[in-house]
Design an enzyme around this catalytic site. Structure first.
Site, PDB file in Angstrom:
ATOM      1  N   GLY A   8       0.799  -1.220   0.000  1.00  0.00           N
ATOM      2  CA  GLY A   8       0.000   0.000   0.000  1.00  0.00           C
ATOM      3  C   GLY A   8       0.826   1.261   0.000  1.00  0.00           C
ATOM      4  N   GLY A  12       2.021   0.964  -5.139  1.00  0.00           N
ATOM      5  CA  GLY A  12       0.846   0.121  -5.002  1.00  0.00           C
ATOM      6  C   GLY A  12      -0.444   0.907  -5.188  1.00  0.00           C
ATOM      7  N   LYS A 172      17.725   0.271 -15.426  1.00  0.00           N
ATOM      8  CA  LYS A 172      17.086   0.972 -14.301  1.00  0.00           C
ATOM      9  C   LYS A 172      18.026   1.034 -13.097  1.00  0.00           C
ATOM     10  CE  LYS A 172      13.782   2.952 -11.939  1.00  0.00           C
ATOM     11  NZ  LYS A 172      12.542   2.272 -11.547  1.00  0.00           N
ATOM     12  N   ASN A 176      19.195   4.219 -10.719  1.00  0.00           N
ATOM     13  CA  ASN A 176      18.935   4.219  -9.278  1.00  0.00           C
ATOM     14  C   ASN A 176      20.208   4.286  -8.446  1.00  0.00           C
ATOM     15  OD1 ASN A 176      16.144   4.122  -9.483  1.00  0.00           O
ATOM     16  ND2 ASN A 176      16.057   1.893  -9.435  1.00  0.00           N
ATOM     17  N   ASN A 180      19.645   7.858  -6.626  1.00  0.00           N
ATOM     18  CA  ASN A 180      19.057   7.640  -5.298  1.00  0.00           C
ATOM     19  C   ASN A 180      19.999   7.939  -4.134  1.00  0.00           C
ATOM     20  OD1 ASN A 180      16.710   6.924  -6.606  1.00  0.00           O
ATOM     21  ND2 ASN A 180      16.428   5.031  -5.475  1.00  0.00           N
ATOM     22  N   ASN A 190      16.204  15.648  -7.634  1.00  0.00           N
ATOM     23  CA  ASN A 190      16.950  14.979  -8.706  1.00  0.00           C
ATOM     24  C   ASN A 190      17.755  15.940  -9.585  1.00  0.00           C
ATOM     25  OD1 ASN A 190      15.716  12.696  -7.728  1.00  0.00           O
ATOM     26  ND2 ASN A 190      14.524  12.251  -9.572  1.00  0.00           N
ATOM     27  N   SER A 238      13.029   7.999  -4.305  1.00  0.00           N
ATOM     28  CA  SER A 238      12.397   7.113  -3.326  1.00  0.00           C
ATOM     29  C   SER A 238      13.297   6.901  -2.113  1.00  0.00           C
ATOM     30  CB  SER A 238      12.059   5.765  -3.972  1.00  0.00           C
ATOM     31  OG  SER A 238      13.230   5.140  -4.474  1.00  0.00           O
TER      32      SER A 238
END
Length: 290
Positions: A8, A12, A172, A176, A180, A190, A238
């Site tokens: 969640g 999600g 990817k 990252n 990140n 970013n 993230s």
């Protein structure tokens, strides 16, 4: 199609609100409070509002035709150890350490890369902060990706087929493993990857190490990193979100994958950012405990 989504968080919720317009979606979350709020309000994303079934246990999971796993890397093992054996599985994770966890999973498995930006603002609300696609590639099992692309795609939420999951994930991972950790350590958006000369130099060094580990063209991948950092300039990574909210990051699944591929002496910048992010996690834990 009956679709179950485990997780969640931002991704999600974003996937649920879009897919529920055409499919029967069940969302599996951890907290009773989130279950209560979604049951009351549905899932919302700006002008989108969808009702979904929501559970905190594995109720009806064996009835799903597809199970989308949208949890962090460190929850993968727990999730895959308690799945029904029949439905196809779609994994939407950063990093690549989940590859080892799904080797022995009997279900048909598809790997996905999410190019969208998403920000969870409450237990039932998500903001779509950046538009892209969800790329899909088969890991094992008989899955007709073409039918998924056709059946899942919307104008602002397209799905795309990739032939090679390895190529898709490594591309990817490069992005990252550069963006990140640096945005997390320096607490910046970013765009600083390209706008701040000093961060840009560190980013270039991380990209070079990762390209050696994954045997990819530095020239091509560095151009991709800069392009994505610039085009998602106002986004918060993230990993930065996880640190700011006191959550465990996916640094081991991202930078750690590069370190396990190369020897530590051959990837000193990845070693540094990995230890730095873990140090920040520990500082946050101590701060929360005081």
């Amino acid at each position: 199609m009956k679709i179950g989504i485990i997780g969640g968080g931002a991704i999600g919720l974003l996937v649920a609100v879009h897919m529920a317009s055409k499919h029967q979606v069940s969302l599996y979350v951890r907290s009773e409070n989130q279950k209560k709020l979604i049951s009351e309000h549905g899932v919302t994303c700006r002008d989108l509002h969808q009702r979904v079934s929501v559970y905190t246990n594995r109720e009806n999971l064996n009835e799903q035709e597809l199970i989308i796993i949208a949890v962090k890397q460190h929850h993968i093992q727990e999730v895959v150890s308690n799945l029904p054996s029949a439905p196809a599985l779609l994994f939407l994770q950063n990093g690549m350490t989940h590859l080892s966890a799904i080797q022995s999973v009997p279900n048909p498995c598809v790997l996905g890369v999410v190019e969208h930006g998403a920000l969870k603002v409450s237990d039932y609300q998500v903001i779509h902060t950046g538009y892209g696609s969800i790329q899909l590639a088969v890991h094992h099992g008989g899955v007709n990706i073409d039918s998924w692309v056709e059946g899942f795609s919307e104008k602002e939420f397209p799905f795309k087929k990739r032939e090679s999951y390895w190529e898709m994930l490594t591309e990817k991972l490069i992005v990252n493993t550069v963006i990140n950790p640096l945005t997390a350590i320096f607490q910046v958006k970013n765009k600083e990857i390209v706008e701040n000369d000093h961060i840009n130099k560190l980013a270039e060094l991380l990209c070079e190490e990762a390209c050696r580990a994954l045997q990819l063209s530095f020239r091509d991948q560095w151009a991709r990193v800069c392009y994505i950092a610039e085009n998602t300039g106002e986004n918060m990574s993230s990993m930065l979100k996880d640190l700011n909210e006191g959550r465990k990051t996916e640094i081991d699944a991202i930078c750690g994958f590069v370190l396990r591929t190369l020897k530590e002496d051959d990837a000193p910048f990845h070693q540094f950012v990995l230890e730095s992010v873990h140090a920040l996690e520990l500082i946050n834990q101590k701060g929360g405990a005081s």
